[in-house]
Design a protein around this motif. Structure first.
Motif, PDB file in Angstrom:
ATOM      1  N   VAL A   1      37.322  65.138 -27.807  1.00 40.21           N
ATOM      2  CA  VAL A   1      38.434  65.936 -28.333  1.00 40.21           C
ATOM      3  C   VAL A   1      38.261  67.408 -27.964  1.00 40.21           C
ATOM      4  CG1 VAL A   1      39.570  66.747 -30.432  1.00 40.21           C
ATOM      5  CG2 VAL A   1      38.899  64.339 -30.221  1.00 40.21           C
ATOM      6  N   GLY A   2      37.041  67.929 -28.143  1.00 36.37           N
ATOM      7  CA  GLY A   2      36.804  69.346 -27.893  1.00 36.37           C
ATOM      8  C   GLY A   2      36.953  69.747 -26.446  1.00 36.37           C
ATOM      9  N   LEU A   3      36.554  68.856 -25.539  1.00 38.81           N
ATOM     10  CA  LEU A   3      36.638  69.179 -24.113  1.00 38.81           C
ATOM     11  C   LEU A   3      37.847  68.560 -23.436  1.00 38.81           C
ATOM     12  CD1 LEU A   3      32.897  68.775 -23.003  1.00 38.81           C
ATOM     13  CD2 LEU A   3      34.068  70.803 -23.893  1.00 38.81           C
ATOM     14  N   GLY A   4      38.556  67.694 -24.149  1.00 39.59           N
ATOM     15  CA  GLY A   4      39.720  67.049 -23.562  1.00 39.59           C
ATOM     16  C   GLY A   4      39.368  66.099 -22.438  1.00 39.59           C
ATOM     17  N   VAL A   5      38.306  65.319 -22.631  1.00 41.13           N
ATOM     18  CA  VAL A   5      37.869  64.374 -21.607  1.00 41.13           C
ATOM     19  C   VAL A   5      37.891  62.957 -22.186  1.00 41.13           C
ATOM     20  CG1 VAL A   5      36.420  66.091 -20.457  1.00 41.13           C
ATOM     21  CG2 VAL A   5      35.425  64.632 -22.231  1.00 41.13           C
ATOM     22  N   PRO A   6      37.922  61.929 -21.340  1.00 39.71           N
ATOM     23  CA  PRO A   6      37.863  60.549 -21.839  1.00 39.71           C
ATOM     24  C   PRO A   6      36.532  60.266 -22.529  1.00 39.71           C
ATOM     25  CG  PRO A   6      38.598  60.609 -19.545  1.00 39.71           C
ATOM     26  CD  PRO A   6      38.098  61.982 -19.876  1.00 39.71           C
TER      27      PRO A   6
ATOM     28  N   ALA B   1      32.783  61.778 -21.987  1.00 40.20           N
ATOM     29  CA  ALA B   1      32.134  62.503 -23.085  1.00 40.20           C
ATOM     30  C   ALA B   1      30.744  61.936 -23.356  1.00 40.20           C
ATOM     31  CB  ALA B   1      33.000  62.430 -24.341  1.00 40.20           C
ATOM     32  N   GLU B   2      30.605  60.615 -23.304  1.00 37.39           N
ATOM     33  CA  GLU B   2      29.302  59.979 -23.507  1.00 37.39           C
ATOM     34  C   GLU B   2      28.335  60.392 -22.400  1.00 37.39           C
ATOM     35  OE1 GLU B   2      26.479  57.385 -25.375  1.00 37.39           O
ATOM     36  OE2 GLU B   2      28.367  58.275 -26.047  1.00 37.39           O
ATOM     37  N   GLU B   3      28.829  60.437 -21.185  1.00 37.11           N
ATOM     38  CA  GLU B   3      28.001  60.866 -20.050  1.00 37.11           C
ATOM     39  C   GLU B   3      27.548  62.313 -20.209  1.00 37.11           C
ATOM     40  OE1 GLU B   3      28.729  61.749 -15.293  1.00 37.11           O
ATOM     41  OE2 GLU B   3      29.918  60.187 -16.277  1.00 37.11           O
ATOM     42  N   ILE B   4      28.454  63.167 -20.633  1.00 41.04           N
ATOM     43  CA  ILE B   4      28.116  64.577 -20.840  1.00 41.04           C
ATOM     44  C   ILE B   4      27.087  64.720 -21.965  1.00 41.04           C
ATOM     45  CG2 ILE B   4      29.032  66.794 -21.650  1.00 41.04           C
ATOM     46  CD1 ILE B   4      31.654  66.074 -20.209  1.00 41.04           C
ATOM     47  N   LYS B   5      27.286  63.975 -23.052  1.00 44.00           N
ATOM     48  CA  LYS B   5      26.357  64.037 -24.189  1.00 44.00           C
ATOM     49  C   LYS B   5      24.951  63.662 -23.763  1.00 44.00           C
ATOM     50  CE  LYS B   5      26.113  60.670 -27.124  1.00 44.00           C
ATOM     51  NZ  LYS B   5      26.450  59.673 -28.181  1.00 44.00           N
ATOM     52  N   LYS B   6      24.819  62.564 -23.037  1.00 46.70           N
ATOM     53  CA  LYS B   6      23.506  62.086 -22.626  1.00 46.70           C
ATOM     54  C   LYS B   6      22.864  62.990 -21.580  1.00 46.70           C
ATOM     55  CE  LYS B   6      24.200  57.164 -23.603  1.00 46.70           C
ATOM     56  NZ  LYS B   6      24.264  55.791 -23.029  1.00 46.70           N
ATOM     57  N   GLY B   7      23.683  63.533 -20.685  1.00 48.11           N
ATOM     58  CA  GLY B   7      23.125  64.318 -19.591  1.00 48.11           C
ATOM     59  C   GLY B   7      22.886  65.778 -19.920  1.00 48.11           C
ATOM     60  N   CYS B   8      23.755  66.363 -20.735  1.00 47.96           N
ATOM     61  CA  CYS B   8      23.699  67.812 -20.956  1.00 47.96           C
ATOM     62  C   CYS B   8      23.749  68.214 -22.429  1.00 47.96           C
ATOM     63  CB  CYS B   8      24.857  68.496 -20.234  1.00 47.96           C
ATOM     64  SG  CYS B   8      25.050  68.033 -18.505  1.00 47.96           S
ATOM     65  N   GLY B   9      23.849  67.244 -23.322  1.00 49.28           N
ATOM     66  CA  GLY B   9      24.008  67.568 -24.732  1.00 49.28           C
ATOM     67  C   GLY B   9      22.777  68.219 -25.332  1.00 49.28           C
ATOM     68  N   CYS B  10      23.014  69.071 -26.327  1.00 53.06           N
ATOM     69  CA  CYS B  10      21.933  69.754 -27.034  1.00 53.06           C
ATOM     70  C   CYS B  10      22.386  70.004 -28.468  1.00 53.06           C
ATOM     71  CB  CYS B  10      21.580  71.064 -26.349  1.00 53.06           C
ATOM     72  SG  CYS B  10      20.186  71.935 -27.099  1.00 53.06           S
TER      73      CYS B  10
ATOM     74  N   THR C   1      26.132  76.546 -17.972  1.00 58.16           N
ATOM     75  CA  THR C   1      27.336  75.764 -17.702  1.00 58.16           C
ATOM     76  C   THR C   1      26.971  74.408 -17.117  1.00 58.16           C
ATOM     77  OG1 THR C   1      27.540  76.663 -15.461  1.00 58.16           O
ATOM     78  CG2 THR C   1      28.739  77.805 -17.224  1.00 58.16           C
ATOM     79  N   ILE C   2      27.912  73.477 -17.218  1.00 63.05           N
ATOM     80  CA  ILE C   2      27.777  72.180 -16.560  1.00 63.05           C
ATOM     81  C   ILE C   2      29.049  71.899 -15.780  1.00 63.05           C
ATOM     82  CG2 ILE C   2      26.221  71.197 -18.276  1.00 63.05           C
ATOM     83  CD1 ILE C   2      28.598  69.780 -19.509  1.00 63.05           C
ATOM     84  N   ASN C   3      28.964  71.082 -14.764  1.00 63.47           N
ATOM     85  CA  ASN C   3      30.142  70.690 -14.012  1.00 63.47           C
ATOM     86  C   ASN C   3      30.925  69.663 -14.804  1.00 63.47           C
ATOM     87  OD1 ASN C   3      29.564  72.285 -11.756  1.00 63.47           O
ATOM     88  ND2 ASN C   3      28.180  70.728 -10.950  1.00 63.47           N
TER      89      ASN C   3
ATOM     90  N   GLY D   1      37.641  70.438 -11.143  1.00 70.16           N
ATOM     91  CA  GLY D   1      36.202  70.678 -10.997  1.00 70.16           C
ATOM     92  C   GLY D   1      35.728  71.963 -11.637  1.00 70.16           C
ATOM     93  N   SER D   2      36.297  72.373 -12.748  1.00 69.20           N
ATOM     94  CA  SER D   2      35.869  73.589 -13.417  1.00 69.20           C
ATOM     95  C   SER D   2      34.556  73.338 -14.138  1.00 69.20           C
ATOM     96  CB  SER D   2      36.941  74.048 -14.417  1.00 69.20           C
ATOM     97  OG  SER D   2      37.123  73.069 -15.405  1.00 69.20           O
ATOM     98  N   GLU D   3      33.979  74.394 -14.684  1.00 69.73           N
ATOM     99  CA  GLU D   3      32.708  74.281 -15.376  1.00 69.73           C
ATOM    100  C   GLU D   3      32.901  74.441 -16.877  1.00 69.73           C
ATOM    101  OE1 GLU D   3      30.240  77.191 -13.461  1.00 69.73           O
ATOM    102  OE2 GLU D   3      29.371  75.660 -12.148  1.00 69.73           O
ATOM    103  N   ILE D   4      32.078  73.741 -17.645  1.00 69.22           N
ATOM    104  CA  ILE D   4      32.148  73.781 -19.100  1.00 69.22           C
ATOM    105  C   ILE D   4      30.953  74.565 -19.620  1.00 69.22           C
ATOM    106  CG2 ILE D   4      32.118  72.394 -21.205  1.00 69.22           C
ATOM    107  CD1 ILE D   4      33.203  70.075 -19.472  1.00 69.22           C
ATOM    108  N   PRO D   5      31.162  75.590 -20.437  1.00 72.37           N
ATOM    109  CA  PRO D   5      30.022  76.317 -21.011  1.00 72.37           C
ATOM    110  C   PRO D   5      29.175  75.389 -21.883  1.00 72.37           C
ATOM    111  CG  PRO D   5      32.082  77.519 -21.339  1.00 72.37           C
ATOM    112  CD  PRO D   5      32.444  76.141 -20.877  1.00 72.37           C
ATOM    113  N   VAL D   6      27.889  75.326 -21.594  1.00 71.63           N
ATOM    114  CA  VAL D   6      27.009  74.442 -22.352  1.00 71.63           C
ATOM    115  C   VAL D   6      26.866  74.914 -23.790  1.00 71.63           C
ATOM    116  CG1 VAL D   6      24.655  73.561 -22.534  1.00 71.63           C
ATOM    117  CG2 VAL D   6      25.767  73.639 -20.331  1.00 71.63           C
TER     118      VAL D   6
END
Length: 405
Positions: free
Chosen positions: A247-252, A256-265, A274-276, A284-289
């Motif tokens: 919801v926060g990033l507007g992604v499927p 979101a699960e991939e982002i959580k596991k790879g870059c979540g903190c 930032t992350i891609n 292809g914008s970047e998301i502030p971590v």
């Protein structure tokens, strides 16, 4: 080549961890010396919500897929499993039991009568007493007795911890296993199974809370003085973090699960820059971590605040009491440090121990599955495994096993 069926006489047990996000089948065998893990199968879980079956067909398929993988690796057909139970329908509370001693000397039969007495409490018709766990015994008014068997007295009393669950939820889980082609040898409360694989006797004596953060729920079991004092199930898990990110990033959700596991903190100050990634994959914008960490930290603080409330009254921050984290979400970067900050307890990660070839399952995500295997291997026998008597056996093994070690 056709696989031969698993034989209980061969000293083999299978733990089936049926979670909201994953299903894991772990095959263990008695070896010399010790016991070992010989195969692991897993699948993405479907058909469950917060530990409760909501689609029997999807759940059955997920179970069968995990079993197929385990069978391929083990080289034989699995016919029976030990399964864990959790979910929001599980409720625990403290009670009391007392009996008169007929022969003067206390026997195992007297303990069984005491457990039955304590379990004879009123529960709604749609619920069942799953476990009755004596926490402390008293003989003729004398407190502090841990194992009264063999002692003499006229009256035996005990404070107990009673766990109840929804009858239909348990029955549906058993039916899914049977539809997948296996019988249920026994059912174990999941945080107790996890405790068996990751906690030490010293921790149970000095005070410990095991916090298993799964996909749909967070399961808690608290030990002090060597016995179980409290259990709880919180309706928040790793899936809530995923949903918040989506919801926060507007992604499927899968992204979101991939982002959580790879870059979540779990702590903003520990995040990078930032992350891609983007809600619109094409840009292809970047998301502030740090923004991602804000989303995750808010939900983790809510969860850990609830954990702290469950622990209060049973454990106090001290030099000996500790919190042990298990489950998939315990791998989230910063979750251990955030837990220490919020609860004021020292925290360690709960990795399964006590079996050979543990490298197969050397992760907190396998804590419940390994605990189920360890229980199964300790109780390999030729007794009847029909699931119709499952509730009675659940009372028996908890009172007779976890509190007499």
């Amino acid at each position: 080549m056709q696989q031969k069926p698993l034989s209980r006489a061969e000293g083999i047990a299978v733990g089936l961890d049926i979670g909201t996000t994953k299903i894991c089948a772990i095959v263990g065998r008695k070896e010399h010396p010790g016991t070992g893990v010989i195969a692991v199968g897993s699948s993405v879980s479907a058909g469950l919500r917060k530990g409760i079956v909501v689609d029997m067909d999807l759940t059955t398929r997920s179970i069968r897929k995990a079993l197929d993988e385990a069978e391929d690796k083990a080289g034989f057909r699995i016919t029976s499993v030990h399964i864990g139970i959790a979910g929001g329908h599980i409720k625990g509370f403290n009670g009391y039991g007392a009996i008169g001693i007929r022969g003067g000397e206390i026997t195992e039969d007297d303990i069984d009568r005491l457990v039955d007495s304590a379990g004879a409490v009123y529960v709604p018709v749609d619920r069942e007493v799953l476990h009755v766990v004596p926490a402390c015994y008293k003989i003729d008014g004398q407190n502090g007795i841990k194992n009264p068997v063999g002692m003499r007295g006229k009256r035996l009393e005990a404070g107990v911890h009673i766990v109840t669950g929804s009858v239909t939820s348990v029955q549906n889980l058993i039916k899914c296993c049977e539809a997948a082609g296996v019988e249920v040898a026994d059912i174990i409360l999941e945080p107790l199974a996890s405790a068996e694989s990751v906690l030490t006797k010293a921790e149970k004596d000095s005070g410990v809370a095991i916090v298993d953060i799964g996909g749909g729920t967070t399961d808690i079991a608290i030990y002090a003085g060597g016995v179980l004092r409290h259990t709880a199930v919180l309706a928040i898990g790793g899936n809530h973090l995923t949903n918040d990110i989506a919801v926060g990033l507007g992604v499927p959700s899968d992204k979101a699960e991939e982002i959580k596991k790879g870059c979540g903190c779990a702590i903003k100050e520990m995040a990078g820059e930032t992350i891609n990634g983007s809600a619109d994959e094409g840009h292809g914008s970047e998301i502030p971590v740090d923004y991602l960490a804000e989303i995750i930290q808010a939900r983790c603080e809510e969860l850990l605040g609830l954990v702290k409330k469950e622990i209060e009254g049973f454990l106090s921050p001290s030099a000996t009491a500790v919190i042990v984290l298990t489950g998939g979400t315990s791998l989230l970067r910063g979750i251990r440090e955030l837990t220490e900050n919020i609860t004021s307890f020292p925290v360690r990660m709960g990795v399964p121990t006590g079996m050979t070839k543990i490298g197969f399952v050397d992760s907190p995500i396998y804590a419940t599955g390994v605990g189920l295997v360890k229980y199964g291997l300790r109780h390999c026998s030729d007794h009847d495994f029909e699931s119709s008597g499952i509730f009675e056996r659940m009372k028996e093994w908890v009172s007779g096993y976890f509190n007499k070690k």
